[in-house]
Design a protein around this motif. Structure first.
Motif, PDB file in Angstrom:
ATOM      1  N   UNK A   1      63.886  66.864  76.301  1.00 26.16           N
ATOM      2  CA  UNK A   1      63.640  68.182  75.711  1.00 26.16           C
ATOM      3  C   UNK A   1      62.407  68.140  74.800  1.00 26.16           C
ATOM      4  N   UNK A   2      62.343  67.099  73.970  1.00 25.77           N
ATOM      5  CA  UNK A   2      61.201  66.991  73.048  1.00 25.77           C
ATOM      6  C   UNK A   2      59.896  66.807  73.825  1.00 25.77           C
ATOM      7  N   UNK A   3      59.966  65.961  74.837  1.00 30.74           N
ATOM      8  CA  UNK A   3      58.780  65.720  75.654  1.00 30.74           C
ATOM      9  C   UNK A   3      58.279  67.037  76.263  1.00 30.74           C
ATOM     10  N   UNK A   4      59.223  67.820  76.766  1.00 28.85           N
ATOM     11  CA  UNK A   4      58.884  69.099  77.380  1.00 28.85           C
ATOM     12  C   UNK A   4      58.252  70.056  76.378  1.00 28.85           C
ATOM     13  N   UNK A   5      58.795  70.061  75.169  1.00 33.74           N
ATOM     14  CA  UNK A   5      58.288  70.984  74.138  1.00 33.74           C
ATOM     15  C   UNK A   5      56.879  70.585  73.675  1.00 33.74           C
ATOM     16  N   UNK A   6      56.583  69.313  73.777  1.00 37.40           N
ATOM     17  CA  UNK A   6      55.299  68.847  73.219  1.00 37.40           C
ATOM     18  C   UNK A   6      54.208  68.674  74.264  1.00 37.40           C
ATOM     19  N   UNK A   7      54.601  68.742  75.514  1.00 31.54           N
ATOM     20  CA  UNK A   7      53.652  68.439  76.573  1.00 31.54           C
ATOM     21  C   UNK A   7      52.409  69.355  76.502  1.00 31.54           C
ATOM     22  N   UNK A   8      51.243  68.746  76.608  1.00 31.85           N
ATOM     23  CA  UNK A   8      50.000  69.519  76.593  1.00 31.85           C
ATOM     24  C   UNK A   8      49.590  70.015  75.220  1.00 31.85           C
ATOM     25  N   UNK A   9      50.376  69.689  74.189  1.00 33.15           N
ATOM     26  CA  UNK A   9      50.061  70.190  72.854  1.00 33.15           C
ATOM     27  C   UNK A   9      49.396  69.112  72.007  1.00 33.15           C
ATOM     28  N   UNK A  10      48.596  69.574  71.062  1.00 36.44           N
ATOM     29  CA  UNK A  10      48.038  68.665  70.059  1.00 36.44           C
ATOM     30  C   UNK A  10      48.944  68.789  68.836  1.00 36.44           C
ATOM     31  N   UNK A  11      49.485  67.690  68.408  1.00 37.45           N
ATOM     32  CA  UNK A  11      50.422  67.807  67.293  1.00 37.45           C
ATOM     33  C   UNK A  11      50.276  66.673  66.300  1.00 37.45           C
ATOM     34  N   UNK A  12      50.654  67.004  65.062  1.00 39.67           N
ATOM     35  CA  UNK A  12      50.665  66.018  63.976  1.00 39.67           C
ATOM     36  C   UNK A  12      52.103  65.906  63.482  1.00 39.67           C
ATOM     37  N   UNK A  13      52.620  64.700  63.473  1.00 37.01           N
ATOM     38  CA  UNK A  13      53.976  64.479  62.954  1.00 37.01           C
ATOM     39  C   UNK A  13      53.881  63.580  61.732  1.00 37.01           C
ATOM     40  N   UNK A  14      54.386  64.058  60.612  1.00 37.47           N
ATOM     41  CA  UNK A  14      54.493  63.191  59.437  1.00 37.47           C
ATOM     42  C   UNK A  14      55.930  62.704  59.361  1.00 37.47           C
ATOM     43  N   UNK A  15      56.106  61.398  59.367  1.00 42.76           N
ATOM     44  CA  UNK A  15      57.422  60.796  59.175  1.00 42.76           C
ATOM     45  C   UNK A  15      57.425  60.217  57.767  1.00 42.76           C
ATOM     46  N   UNK A  16      58.124  60.886  56.858  1.00 42.97           N
ATOM     47  CA  UNK A  16      58.078  60.422  55.476  1.00 42.97           C
ATOM     48  C   UNK A  16      59.253  59.511  55.155  1.00 42.97           C
ATOM     49  N   UNK A  17      59.000  58.532  54.316  1.00 39.59           N
ATOM     50  CA  UNK A  17      60.030  57.618  53.831  1.00 39.59           C
ATOM     51  C   UNK A  17      60.618  56.755  54.953  1.00 39.59           C
ATOM     52  N   UNK A  18      59.739  56.161  55.732  1.00 41.37           N
ATOM     53  CA  UNK A  18      60.177  55.275  56.815  1.00 41.37           C
ATOM     54  C   UNK A  18      60.335  53.854  56.285  1.00 41.37           C
ATOM     55  N   UNK A  19      61.497  53.277  56.531  1.00 42.93           N
ATOM     56  CA  UNK A  19      61.769  51.893  56.096  1.00 42.93           C
ATOM     57  C   UNK A  19      61.877  50.966  57.293  1.00 42.93           C
ATOM     58  N   UNK A  20      62.005  51.546  58.462  1.00 43.01           N
ATOM     59  CA  UNK A  20      62.234  50.751  59.663  1.00 43.01           C
ATOM     60  C   UNK A  20      61.081  49.778  59.942  1.00 43.01           C
ATOM     61  N   UNK A  21      61.414  48.534  60.188  1.00 45.75           N
ATOM     62  CA  UNK A  21      60.397  47.545  60.561  1.00 45.75           C
ATOM     63  C   UNK A  21      60.671  46.982  61.947  1.00 45.75           C
ATOM     64  N   UNK A  22      61.623  47.576  62.641  1.00 47.54           N
ATOM     65  CA  UNK A  22      62.023  47.088  63.949  1.00 47.54           C
ATOM     66  C   UNK A  22      61.127  47.713  65.024  1.00 47.54           C
TER      67      UNK A  22
END
Ligand code: ATP
Ligand code: MG
Length: 166
Positions: free
Chosen positions: A127-148
């Protein structure tokens, strides 16, 4: 040592502060931000650089607590000139647990401005892939702790199909 930490209440306070943190949003907390012009410009230059062929580009902002990472990201995110290059922008507050399902769902909801009831990660990613396809987008992921690396890899699967020049 542990006892001393308990006596001082250090462990408890540290855990509490993470668990009960107010999620950040794209809105700046204060109107006057000092001394971040150069850092902001450096990030803006990277965002406006359309020479890369990479399918996805990530700009990490790393530093100790209270250093101003979120504030810097907010400064960039709210710059009106980004409208020239991005069709859409998403601000996602992640926090300690990098829950791919939850983050993917939140991203869909942010793009569509409506709630999403899907639970299966595969469906969510499609669903997300479909919504974003062909679009230019900026995603801010704040407070990421994951190192995996594996978790990060799985997360970005639906984000590999951006339009050229983003
Ligand atoms: N350049 C600045 N000028 C004025 N105030 C600032 C500046 N940078 C940050 N602040 C203020 O300092 C506080 C901490 O900043 P911020 O939340 O951006 O830090 P952080 O690095 O994201 O912290 P954490 O790691 O805890 O998420 C906030 O109240 C913010 O408004
Ligand atoms: Mg922060």
């Amino acid at each position: 040592m542990l006892e001393k930490a308990d006596i001082l209440g250090l462990k408890e306070n540290a855990r509490e502060s993470l668990l009960w943190r107010t999620p950040s949003t794209s809105l700046l907390e204060r109107s006057t931000i000092y001394g971040r012009d150069q850092d902001k410009e450096a990030i803006m230059e990277l965002l406006f650089d359309d020479t890369t062929d990479a399918k996805i580009s990530a700009i990490p902002i790393v530093g100790m607590g209270g250093f101003g990472k979120t504030t810097l990201a907010q400064l960039v995110y709210n710059d009106e000139s980004l409208e020239q290059i991005f069709d859409l922008k998403l601000w996602i507050y992640v926090s300690e647990n990098f829950d791919i399902q939850k983050i993917t769902k939140t991203m869909i909801e942010a793009v569509t401005s409506s709630s999403c009831d899907m639970k299966d990660l595969g469906f969510l990613q499609l669903e997300l892939k479909e919504k974003l396809i062909g679009k230019k987008y900026l995603v801010v992921l704040d407070d990421v702790w994951n190192e995996n690396y594996g978790v990060w890899n799985d997360f970005q699967k639906p984000l590999q199909h951006r339009a050229k020049g983003k």
